[in-house]
Scaffold this motif. Structure first.
Motif, PDB file in Angstrom:
ATOM      1  N   ILE B  60      42.374  12.075  33.084  1.00  6.82           N
ATOM      2  CA  ILE B  60      43.435  11.829  32.271  1.00  6.82           C
ATOM      3  C   ILE B  60      42.923  11.747  30.703  1.00  6.82           C
ATOM      4  CG2 ILE B  60      45.090  10.362  32.228  1.00  6.82           C
ATOM      5  CD1 ILE B  60      44.568   9.063  34.495  1.00  6.82           C
ATOM      6  N   ARG B 110      30.141  11.977  30.004  1.00  3.22           N
ATOM      7  CA  ARG B 110      29.641  10.847  30.524  1.00  3.22           C
ATOM      8  C   ARG B 110      30.678   9.388  30.892  1.00  3.22           C
ATOM      9  NH1 ARG B 110      24.965   9.106  27.151  1.00  3.22           N
ATOM     10  NH2 ARG B 110      24.330   7.211  29.251  1.00  3.22           N
ATOM     11  N   SER B 111      31.920   9.693  30.521  1.00  2.66           N
ATOM     12  CA  SER B 111      33.415   9.111  30.875  1.00  2.66           C
ATOM     13  C   SER B 111      33.858   9.220  32.448  1.00  2.66           C
ATOM     14  CB  SER B 111      33.778   8.576  29.695  1.00  2.66           C
ATOM     15  OG  SER B 111      33.173   8.027  28.715  1.00  2.66           O
ATOM     16  N   SER B 112      34.601   8.620  32.675  1.00  2.00           N
ATOM     17  CA  SER B 112      34.997   9.363  33.625  1.00  2.00           C
ATOM     18  C   SER B 112      36.406   7.618  33.810  1.00  2.00           C
ATOM     19  CB  SER B 112      34.778   9.231  34.866  1.00  2.00           C
ATOM     20  OG  SER B 112      34.299   7.568  35.532  1.00  2.00           O
ATOM     21  N   GLY B 113      37.636   8.191  34.478  1.00  2.00           N
ATOM     22  CA  GLY B 113      38.942   7.223  34.914  1.00  2.00           C
ATOM     23  C   GLY B 113      39.462   6.905  33.458  1.00  2.00           C
ATOM     24  N   LEU B 114      39.154   5.154  33.748  1.00  2.00           N
ATOM     25  CA  LEU B 114      40.246   4.128  32.358  1.00  2.00           C
ATOM     26  C   LEU B 114      39.193   5.162  31.109  1.00  2.00           C
ATOM     27  CD1 LEU B 114      42.515   3.362  32.754  1.00  2.00           C
ATOM     28  CD2 LEU B 114      41.493   1.361  32.098  1.00  2.00           C
ATOM     29  N   TYR B 115      38.232   4.936  31.588  1.00  2.00           N
ATOM     30  CA  TYR B 115      37.051   5.082  29.906  1.00  2.00           C
ATOM     31  C   TYR B 115      37.613   6.405  29.392  1.00  2.00           C
ATOM     32  CZ  TYR B 115      34.647   0.651  30.894  1.00  2.00           C
ATOM     33  OH  TYR B 115      34.200  -0.704  31.065  1.00  2.00           O
ATOM     34  N   MET B 117      39.967   8.002  28.971  1.00  2.00           N
ATOM     35  CA  MET B 117      41.312   7.868  28.821  1.00  2.00           C
ATOM     36  C   MET B 117      41.552   7.702  27.338  1.00  2.00           C
ATOM     37  SD  MET B 117      44.729   6.608  30.633  1.00  2.00           S
ATOM     38  CE  MET B 117      46.111   5.577  29.719  1.00  2.00           C
TER      39      MET B 117
END
Lengths: 347, 339, 492
Positions: B60, B110-115, B117
Motif C-alpha cells: 500500500i 525493507r518495509s512492509s504493511g503499515l510501515y 504505507m
C-alpha cells in the motif's frame, strides 16, 4: 563578556567530544570495523555541525532547544494515543487529526461561553473521548482487516474536517490561555522571552507520559493492554473482556488527541488544514519511534521536535525537507523505527 | 483450444474498448469528454499503478504521487525551462517514472504493511515539499503554467479529441501491460509478496528485490499518468501532488476496488463524477464524499468492483431462492430453502 | 495452474463505457440548458433535440445478462451498450438561441485553509446582485441569488469553490464556463489560481474574467489576456507607500522581513524594499517561512537584534500565529510593519490588542468617510449580520458591480464574442466604496491606496495615496525589466 565565555566553553566541549569520537573512529577503522567507523564519523560530523551552527547564535540556542521541546510535547500528546491504539487494536487511525481539531474547537466554544480555560479543556477532552467511542463502534465490524479499518478512519477524517468547517467556519481562531499562564518569562542571556504556556505544555506532556506509564505498568488495565499488544489472541482466550479494553483505549487515544487540540489551539491556533498538518507530524513521530511503542513515541517526538526547530532556525527554506528526510533516513535504516519490533503490521 | 479461449477473452474486451474509443468522443460533449472522461482516464492510469501495487503485490503505497509528480515535473521542466523537443521531453518524462519508482522501491524495500504505507507517505509528502521549496528547479509554489501539448501536422494534442485518443490508448495499453505482468511468472512473485513474504523468501526470491521490481513496474503507469496530467492541466504545481491528492488516489483505488487493475478506472470515474456533480445536490460535498467512501468500504471488501463481483457470483443463488419463494408452499416446504 | 477465473471485469468495462455515455448524455443535457442561456457560445443552432431517453435501460440490460458466470458472450452487451446509448446522447449539441438570461459564475476558495475568505468573497458578489433586484436563495455560502435582472435580462449566479490549488480552480471554472454556460467569471481569490485561470480563459474570448482578489502581478502586468480584467490592486500595489513611510516618517534605516515563501509575499516584500532601498535603507535579513508552518518561534529567533523594524507579510492563520508569537517571544521589542492582508479587517478581530498601532498600506480603511463606503458597510451588515468590510467582500463586490454596470450599458449584448461588453467594461470608471477606479491599457485598475494604522480595532487612515498604478509610479519598461519579485529580487 559572558556570552563569549559561554561560547568558548561550548566550543571547547565540542572539541573534546570530537577528539574522543575521532579517536574511536580511528580505532574502529584500524580494527577493520568499517561500519562502526562510518557511524562514528557521521555522528562526529553531525555533532560538529550542530555545535558550530549553535555557536553562531549562542544567545538563542536555548530558545531553539525549548522550541524543539514544545513541539515535541505536542507531538507526543498526539503520538502516544495513536501508537497505543495501533499497538493494541492494530488500527491506523487517520482520523486522529480530525479528533485533534474537533477537541480544540469544542474547547473554543466552551471558552467563549464560559470564559474558563480549564472547563474548556476538560470538555474538549471528554468530547474527544466520545468521538473515540464513535470510532470504536464504527470500526467494530471490520476488526482485523487493517486496510479497511484505515480507510474508514480516512473517510471519517474527511467528514470531520468538513463538519468542523460547517460548524466553526473557516476563520482561524485560538483559545486564550488561563490567567496564571499568560505572559512570558525572560530567557537568560537573550533579549527574547519564552511564553509561560509553552512551558506548561512541556509539563503537560511529561505528566501525560508519566500517567500513561503508571497506567500501563502499575494497573491491571495496563497489564491487560500490554498483554494485548504482545498477543491479542492469548488475552481474549484468558477470559478477559477484551472488547471493553479496546473501547477504553479508543477513549484514551481520543482524549489525548483532544487534549493536544486544546493545547495546540491555545499556543498555536485552530484552522482548516490543521488536522492534516498535525496528523502528519504525529505519524512521523509514531513511525520513527516504532509503532506501538510508547517509549519510541517519546524519543521520536523529542528527536523530530529538535530536528525541526534546528532546521527551521538554520535552513528556514528547506526545513520541511530536512524533517521528512530525517524520517525517511530513519526508516530506510531501521524499517521498524527506533524502538519498534517487527510486529505484524500487515494490512 | 486454450489459446483460442484466451484470445477470445482478450479480443472481446479489446473490441469493446475500441468501440468505446470510437463512440465516446462522438457522443460526449466537449466538457464531459475533457473533465469527466479524460480526467477519469489519467486519474485511473495513476490509480492503476497503485491498484497494481495493492492488488498484486500487497504494497500500500502513498508515494505514487511522488512518482507521478516526478514525471509530470520532468515534462514541464524539460520543455518550459530547457526548451527540449516536446517528444524527447515526453520520452524522458515517461522514462523517469520507473526510475522514480525504483528509488521509492529501494527506500521502502525493507518495509512492509503499515510501515511501508507510512514510509511511502513520507516520501509523497517529501516530494510535495520539494516541489514547493526547491525553487531553482521547481519554481516553488507557483509551479509551471502555460504548458502546450505537442502538435503534429493537423493533430493538435491541446484539442480535446486528440488528447482523448492518446489518453484512452494509453489507458488500454497500461491495463493490458499490467495484466500481462500480473499473469507472468513475475506476477506470481508479486502475489507471493502479497500473500506470504516468508514463503516467498523460502522459495529463493529476495522479497526486497521483488518489492523494488513491483514499484518499478507501477512507476511506468504512474509516470505516464503524470505526463498525461500535465497535458490535461497544461500546468503542474505542488498543489497537484499535495496531501489531498495523495489521499484522493487512495480513495480512487479503494472505491474502485484494487483486486483488478480496472477497478482504478471505475473509482476514478466515480470520484470525478462526485466531485463534478455532487455540488448540484448538496452544499457539503466533502461530507458526501467522505460518507460515500465509508459506506463503500464498510460494505465491500473490494470497492464497487467487489460489490459487482459479489452480486454476480450470488446472482444464481438469488435467482434460485426467488424461485423457491415463488413455488407453491407445499413444495417449498418439502426441501430446504436454496441458500 | 495458470487458469484464471473467467472474469466479469471486462463486462464491467462495458458497463463503464455505458456509464461514461450516460454521463455524456446527462452532461449534454445540462450543457444544453446552459448553452441556451449563452447566446454567444452557441456556434450553430441544432434541430430541436429529441427527448433524452432515460439512461436506465442499458444499465439494467447488462445486469441480468451477466448473471451467467461463464465468460461466454460476456462482451456482447458491452458492445451493445454504446450502440444503445448512442441515441441517448444524440441530443448533445442542441442549443437554442437567446432566451434572455446571462450567467455569472463566481469562484473563490470554499474548501481548505482559506475557506473563510471564500465566504467573505461571496458576500460581496451577492451584495452586488441584490442591488439589481435579486433575492438570496439561502444563508449558506453556496446558495445563490435569484431574480436579479440587468437590461431586462435575468442574471443567474453559479457558485463554485476551489481549495486554492490552480488545478482545482481551473476545473471549477471549466465547469461554470462549459457546463453551466457562464458568460462572466468573477474570481478567483489567490494569485496562482489567477495565473492558471488566465491561461484557461484565454481560449474562450467570449467569456470575461473579472478578477476577485488574485493579487499576482502577472495577471495583467506581463502577457495580459484580452478578456481578463482587474478592478483592484495587486500584491505590490497594496503595499505601496509603506517603504517610503518607514524610511522618511518613521526613520527606519535597517529592516528585516518575515514572509510566507511564495509569490504573493514576494510581491509585497519586493514593493516595500524597492521603495525602502531606493531611499538608502538596507535589509538585514529576509526570512522566508515555508507555507503550512504554524510555529513561528524558530523564525522569530532568526530576526537580528539590531534592526529598526520588522516587515511581515502573511495571510489568515499565519498572520494570527506570527503576531501572537512575535508578541510572546519579543514583547514587540522591535516594531512591526505589516503587509496588507496580514492586518486585513478579516483577521483584525482575531488579532485583538496585539495588532494595535500596526502600520500598513492597503485598499480598505474604515474611516475614509466616503459615502459609498458607509453605504456598503451598512448594507453588508444588514444582509449578512455582523460582517464588516474587508478586502475580500469589497473586491468581489467591485468586480461584480463593474461587470453588471457594463452589462447594463450594452443592454446585455454579449454578441460578437462579448466585444461590446468587454469594451464597455474596459471603460468603467466609477466611485467604488474604496475610491475611484479606472483601468489602464492592460485592463488593470489604477486605484487609491491608504496608508493606515490599526486603532481601536479598526483601520484608520494616515494618508491617502491617490491613483496608484501597476508599476508603482516607476517607469513602465524599467519596472517590467527588473523581473518578477522573488526570494532575492530586488537584491538590495
Amino acid at each position: 563578556m559572558a556570552p563569549d565565555r559561554r561560547t568558548e566553553a561550548a566550543a571547547g566541549g565540542a572539541q573534546v567530544a570530537l577528539r574522543h569520537l575521532a579517536g574511536r573512529a580511528a580505532a574502529a577503522a584500524v580494527g577493520r570495523n568499517q561500519r562502526r567507523a562510518a557511524q562514528l564519523a557521521i555522528s562526529g560530523l553531525l555533532i560538529y555541525y550542530v555545535t558550530a551552527k549553535s555557536i553562531q547564535i549562542s544567545d538563542r540556542s536555548l530558545l531553539v532547544l525549548l522550541n524543539g521541546l514544545t513541539a515535541a510535547a505536542l507531538y507526543f500528546l498526539m503520538a502516544s494515543g495513536f501508537t497505543l491504539l495501533f499497538g493494541l487494536v492494530r488500527v491506523t487511525n487517520l482520523a486522529h487529526g480530525g479528533v485533534y481539531l474537533l477537541g480544540g474547537y469544542v474547547a473554543l466554544s466552551v471558552q467563549r461561553a464560559t470564559g474558563n480555560w480549564l472547563a474548556a479543556a476538560g470538555l474538549g477532552f471528554l468530547f474527544s473521548g466520545g468521538i473515540g467511542i464513535l470510532l470504536y463502534v464504527l470500526l467494530r465490524r471490520l476488526r482485523g482487516e487493517g486496510l479497511r479499518e484505515t480507510m474508514v478512519t480516512l473517510g471519517a477524517a474527511i467528514v470531520m474536517a468538513d463538519q468542523a468547517l460547517a460548524h466553526w467556519g473557516g476563520v482561524p481562531s485560538d483559545l486564550d490561555p488561563p490567567a496564571f499562564l499568560q505572559g512570558s518569562l525572560p530567557l537568560p542571556a537573550s533579549p527574547l522571552l519564552y511564553p509561560k504556556f509553552r512551558i506548561a505544555v512541556i509539563g503537560l506532556a511529561i505528566l501525560a507520559g508519566l500517567a500513561l506509564w503508571l497506567l500501563l505498568y502499575r494497573t491491571r488495565l495496563g497489564m491487560v493492554i500490554r498483554a494485548g499488544v504482545d498477543d491479542r489472541d492469548m488475552v481474549s482466550m484468558a477470559g478477559i473482556r477484551v472488547e471493553l479494553v479496546f473501547c477504553a483505549v479508543f477513549v484514551l487515544a481520543g482524549g489525548l488527541a483532544g487534549m493536544a487540540g486544546v493545547a495546540g489551539g491555545t499556543y498555536l491556533s485552530l484552522a482548516q488544514g490543521e488536522d492534516n498538518r498535525v496528523l502528519l507530524a504525529s505519524l512521523i513521530v509514531v513511525i520513527a519511534g516504532g509503532l506501538g511503542s510508547l517509549r519510541g513515541a517519546g524519543a521520536a517526538a523529542v528527536l523530530v521536535g529538535l530536528v525541526e526547530a534546528f532546521a527551521q532556525t538554520h535552513h528556514a527554506i528547506l526545513s520541511v525537507l530536512i524533517t521528512f528526510g530525517t524520517l525517511i533516513a530513519v526508516l530506510a535504516l531501521r524499517p521498524h523505527g527506533l524502538f519498534g519490533r517487527p510486529v505484524d503490521a500487515r494490512l | 483450444m486454450r489459446a483460442s479461449e484466451r484470445w477470445r477473452r482478450v479480443a472481446w474486451p479489446l473490441a469493446a474498448a475500441c468501440i468505446g474509443i470510437v463512440v465516446v468522443p462522438i457522443t460526449a460533449s466537449d466538457f464531459v469528454l475533457l473533465q469527466i472522461v479524460i480526467k477519469s482516464l489519467w486519474l485511473g492510469i495513476a490509480g492503476a499503478s497503485l491498484a497494481f501495487l495493492i492488488g498484486q503485490a500487497g504494497l500500500i503505497s502513498l508515494g505514487q504521487t511522488a512518482i507521478f509528480g516526478t514525471a509530470g515535473y520532468m515534462m514541464a521542466i524539460l520543455t518550459l525551462s530547457y526548451g527540449l523537443n516536446i517528444w524527447l521531453a515526453a520520452a524522458c518524462a515517461v522514462a523517469s517514472g520507473p526510475v522514480a519508482g525504483l528509488l521509492v522501491g529501494l527506500l521502502s524495500s525493507r518495509s512492509s504493511g503499515l510501515y511501508l504505507m507510512m514510509l511511502t507517505l513520507a516520501v509523497g509528502v517529501f516530494a510535495f515539499f520539494f516541489g514547493q521549496q526547491y525553487q531553482p528547479i521547481t519554481r516553488g509554489h507557483t509551479g509551471f503554467n502555460g504548458f502546450e501539448s505537442p502538435v503534429i501536422g493537423d493533430v493538435d494534442f491541446n484539442e480535446r479529441r486528440p488528447l482523448f485518443y492518446v489518453t484512452a490508448v494509453a489507458a488500454v495499453l497500461i491495463v493490458v501491460a499490467l495484466r500481462y505482468v500480473a499473469g507472468s511468472p513475475a506476477g506470481l512473485a508479486f502475489r507471493g509478496l502479497r500473500d506470504n513474504r516468508e514463503r516467498l523468501a523460502a522459495l529463493g526470491y529476495n522479497p526486497a528485490a521483488v518489492t523494488v521490481a513491483a514499484f518499478a513496474v507501477s512507476g511506468v503507469a504512474a509516470g505516464i499518468g503524470g505526463v498525461l496530467s500535465v497535458w490535461y492541466n497544461g500546468a503542474i504545481s505542488p498543489g497537484s501532488i499535495d496531501i489531498t491528492r495523495i489521499i484522493e488516489l487512495l480513495v480512487v483505488v479503494t472505491i474502485g476496488g484494487a483486486i483488478r487493475i480496472e477497478g482504478a478506472f471505475l473509482g476514478a470515474l466515480a470520484v470525478t463524477l462526485l466531485r463534478n456533480f455532487a455540488s448540484d445536490f448538496t452544499n457539503r460535498v466533502e461530507t458526501l464524499v467522505g460518507a460515500a467512501f465509508i459506506i463503500v468500504v464498510l460494505f465491500s471488501r473490494h470497492g464497487i468492483l467487489g460489490l459487482w463481483l459479489e452480486a454476480r457470483s450470488r446472482a444464481p443463488q438469488v435467482f434460485e431462492s426467488l424461485r423457491g419463494q415463488l413455488r407453491p408452499r407445499s413444495r417449498a416446504a418439502a426441501g430446504p430453502p436454496a441458500r | 495452474m495458470r487458469q484464471r477465473k473467467p472474469t466479469g471485469v471486462w463486462r464491467l468495462l462495458g458497463v463503464l463505457v455505458t456509464l461514461l455515455l450516460i454521463a455524456a448524455a446527462c452532461g449534454g443535457d445540462e450543457g444544453e440548458d446552459a448553452t441556451t442561456q449563452a447566446p454567444a457560445t452557441a456556434p450553430e443552432p441544432a434541430p430541436a433535440p429529441d427527448a433524452p431517453e432515460p439512461p436506465a435501460p442499458p444499465a439494467t440490460e447488462s445486469a441480468p445478462a451477466d448473471a451467467e458466470p461463464t465468460g461466454e458472450g460476456a462482451s456482447d452487451d458491452a458492445g451493445d451498450d454504446p450502440a444503445a446509448s448512442d441515441d441517448v446522447t444524440a441530443t448533445d449539441d442542441g442549443a437554442a438561441d437567446a432566451t434572455g438570461s446571462i450567467t455569472i459564475g463566481a469562484i473563490s476558495t470554499l474548501d481548505g485553509p482559506f475557506a473563510a475568505l471564500g465566504d467573505f468573497s461571496m458576500h460581496g458578489v451577492k451584495l452586488a446582485l441584490l442591488e439589481y433586484g435579486g433575492e438570496l436563495d439561502g444563508t449558506d455560502t453556496r446558495d445563490g441569488v435569484s431574480g436579479a435582472t440587468v437590461a431586462g435580462l435575468d442574471i443567474e449566479l453559479v457558485i463554485e469553490g476551489s481549495d486554492a490549488t490552480p488545478d482545482v480552480a481551473v476545473e471549477a471554472t471549466r465547469r461554470m464556463v462549459e457546463q453551466d454556460g457562464a458568460d462572466i467569471i468573477i474570481g478567483p481569490l489567490s494569485g496562482d489560481e489567477g495565473l492558471a485561470l488566465k491561461d484557461y480563459i484565454r481560449d474562450f474570448p467570449e467569456v470575461t474574467l473579472v478578477n476577485g482578489t488574485s493579487a499576482s502581478q502577472d495577471l495583467t502586468l506581463r502577457d495580459p489576456a484580452p478578456n481578463v480584467f482587474r478592478f483592484g490592486g495587486d500584491g505590490a500595489m497594496w503595499t505601496f507607500g509603506v517603504g517610503t513611510y518607514a524610511y522618511e516618517e518613521l526613520g527606519y534605516r535597517t529592516i528585516a522581513t518575515v514572509a510566507e515563501d511564495y509569490s504573493y509575499p514576494y510581491d509585497q516584500v519586493g514593493a516595500v524594499l524597492t521603495e525602502f532601498c531606493a531611499l538608502g535603507g538596507t535589509v538585514a535579513e529576509r526570512i522566508w517561512v515555508p507555507l503550512g508552518t504554524q510555529d513561528y518561534s524558530s523564525f522569530v529567533a532568526q530576526i537580528p537584534n539590531d534592526v529598526d523594524a520588522v516587515f511581515f507579510a502573511m495571510g489568515g492563520t499565519d498572520a494570527i500565529n506570527f503576531v501572537k508569537q512575535y508578541d510572546e517571544f519579543t514583547g514587540q521589542a522591535i516594531p512591526l510593519v505589516a503587509g496588507p492582508t496580514a492586518v486585513d479587517q478579516s483577521v483584525l478581530s482575531e488579532l485583538g490588542d496585539r495588532a494595535e498601532g500596526l502600520i500598513s498600506s492597503g485598499p480598505v480603511v474604515d474611516d475614509s468617510g466616503l459615502a459609498e463606503f458607509d453605504a456598503f458597510a451598512a448594507r453588508l451588515d444588514e444582509v449578512f449580520p455582523g460582517q464588516t468590510p474587508n478586502i475580500f467582500n469589497v473586491y468581489y463586490y467591485i468586480a461584480t458591480k463593474s461587470a453588471l454596470q457594463a452589462l447594463e450599458e450594452v443592454g446585455g449584448d454579449l454578441s460578437d464574442a462579448s466585444a461590446a461588453f468587454q469594451a464597455a467594461l474596459a471603460e468603467q470608471s466609477w466611485q467604488t466604496p474604496i475610491g475611484p477606479v479606472v483601468l489602464d491599457d492592460n485592463r488593470q485598475a489604477v486605484v487609491d491606496m491608504y496608508l493606515r494604522r490599526v486603532d481601536g480595532g479598526i483601520q484608520k487612515t494616515i494618508e491617502t495615496l491617490p491613483k496608484v498604478n501597476a508599476t508603482l509610479g516607476f517607469d513602465r519598461d524599467e519596472y517590467i525589466a527588473q523581473g518578477s519579485f522573488s526570494r532575492d529580487n530586488p537584491s538590495c
